[in-house]
Write a protein that holds these residues in place. Structure first.
Motif, short mmCIF file in Angstrom:
data_model
loop_
_atom_site.label_atom_id
_atom_site.label_comp_id
_atom_site.label_asym_id
_atom_site.label_seq_id
_atom_site.Cartn_x
_atom_site.Cartn_y
_atom_site.Cartn_z
N VAL A 36 -13.12 -4.07 8.77
CA VAL A 36 -11.84 -4.46 8.19
C VAL A 36 -11.11 -3.22 7.66
N VAL A 37 -9.81 -3.33 7.54
CA VAL A 37 -8.97 -2.21 7.08
C VAL A 37 -8.23 -2.66 5.83
N GLU A 38 -8.26 -1.82 4.80
CA GLU A 38 -7.50 -2.12 3.59
C GLU A 38 -6.40 -1.08 3.40
N SER A 39 -5.24 -1.56 2.92
CA SER A 39 -4.08 -0.72 2.67
C SER A 39 -3.55 -1.02 1.29
N ARG A 40 -2.81 -0.06 0.73
CA ARG A 40 -2.15 -0.28 -0.56
C ARG A 40 -0.69 0.09 -0.46
N LEU A 41 0.12 -0.75 -1.11
CA LEU A 41 1.54 -0.49 -1.27
C LEU A 41 1.75 -0.07 -2.72
N TYR A 42 2.33 1.11 -2.92
CA TYR A 42 2.67 1.60 -4.26
C TYR A 42 4.17 1.49 -4.44
N LEU A 43 4.59 1.07 -5.64
CA LEU A 43 6.00 0.87 -5.95
C LEU A 43 6.45 1.87 -7.01
N ASP A 44 7.59 2.52 -6.77
CA ASP A 44 8.16 3.43 -7.75
C ASP A 44 9.68 3.26 -7.81
N ALA A 45 10.11 2.01 -7.61
CA ALA A 45 11.53 1.66 -7.64
C ALA A 45 11.62 0.19 -8.04
N PRO A 46 12.80 -0.29 -8.35
CA PRO A 46 12.94 -1.71 -8.69
C PRO A 46 12.40 -2.60 -7.58
N TRP A 47 11.83 -3.73 -7.99
CA TRP A 47 11.24 -4.69 -7.05
C TRP A 47 11.64 -6.09 -7.48
N SER A 48 11.52 -7.02 -6.55
CA SER A 48 11.81 -8.41 -6.90
C SER A 48 10.86 -9.33 -6.14
N VAL A 49 10.59 -10.46 -6.72
CA VAL A 49 9.87 -11.54 -6.07
C VAL A 49 10.79 -12.74 -6.11
N ASP A 50 11.12 -13.23 -4.92
CA ASP A 50 12.05 -14.36 -4.78
C ASP A 50 13.35 -14.15 -5.53
N GLY A 51 13.85 -12.90 -5.51
CA GLY A 51 15.17 -12.59 -6.05
C GLY A 51 15.23 -12.19 -7.50
N THR A 52 14.15 -12.32 -8.26
CA THR A 52 14.15 -11.91 -9.66
C THR A 52 13.72 -10.45 -9.73
N GLU A 53 14.67 -9.58 -10.11
CA GLU A 53 14.43 -8.13 -10.07
C GLU A 53 13.80 -7.61 -11.36
N HIS A 54 12.94 -6.60 -11.17
CA HIS A 54 12.27 -5.92 -12.29
C HIS A 54 12.25 -4.43 -12.01
N ARG A 55 12.08 -3.65 -13.06
CA ARG A 55 11.92 -2.20 -12.90
C ARG A 55 10.47 -1.89 -12.57
N ALA A 56 10.24 -0.84 -11.82
CA ALA A 56 8.88 -0.44 -11.46
C ALA A 56 8.07 -0.08 -12.70
N THR A 57 8.74 0.33 -13.77
CA THR A 57 8.04 0.73 -14.99
C THR A 57 7.63 -0.46 -15.86
N ASP A 58 7.98 -1.68 -15.48
CA ASP A 58 7.63 -2.86 -16.27
C ASP A 58 6.28 -3.40 -15.80
N ASP A 59 5.21 -2.74 -16.29
CA ASP A 59 3.86 -3.09 -15.87
C ASP A 59 3.49 -4.53 -16.22
N ALA A 60 3.92 -5.01 -17.37
CA ALA A 60 3.58 -6.38 -17.78
C ALA A 60 4.19 -7.39 -16.82
N ALA A 61 5.44 -7.17 -16.43
CA ALA A 61 6.08 -8.09 -15.48
C ALA A 61 5.37 -8.02 -14.13
N TRP A 62 5.03 -6.81 -13.69
CA TRP A 62 4.34 -6.68 -12.41
C TRP A 62 3.03 -7.46 -12.41
N LEU A 63 2.22 -7.27 -13.44
CA LEU A 63 0.92 -7.95 -13.47
C LEU A 63 1.08 -9.46 -13.56
#
Length: 116
Positions: A36-63
């Motif tokens: 099997v192959v494992e990959s990781r995506l690292y984020l260093d810019a704003p991100w959103s899940v289903d349209g709700t945007e967050h800053r990459a520095t908001d670790d609590a929201a990410w988790l």
């Protein structure tokens, strides 16, 4: 670590989410090849899940939000003309901006593969 094309994530599934140093990440497993192959995506810019945007520095929201991605399968993976990464995970859409913000220290997002 070696680079991975975003489109290559289609068919993988989420096995981990977390924060490494200052970057949120999501780990994917591709169980089709042997081994099997494992990959990781690292984020260093704003991100959103289903349209709700967050800053990459908001670790609590990410988790809190990314924890719900566990076990989901990537059904589509594309990059927009502006460099944004768009992943459809079952019925959920994760979008990572392709544009750096004032907290971005490198590329807005990047993918790496374990091993090799």
């Amino acid at each position: 670590m070696r680079a991975v094309d975003a489109e290559g994530l289609a068919g993988t599934f989420v096995v981990e989410v977390g924060v490494r140093q200052s970057w949120p990440f999501v780990g994917f497993c591709d169980a089709r090849p042997t081994p099997v192959v494992e990959s990781r995506l690292y984020l260093d810019a704003p991100w959103s899940v289903d349209g709700t945007e967050h800053r990459a520095t908001d670790d609590a929201a990410w988790l809190a939000v990314a924890g719900g991605l566990g076990g989901l399968t990537v059904t589509a993976a594309t990059t927009d003309p502006d460099g944004s990464l768009v992943l459809r995970l079952d019925d959920v859409v994760l979008r990572v901006s392709g544009t750096a913000d004032d907290a971005t220290t490198g590329p807005p997002w990047w993918l790496s593969r374990a091993g090799g």
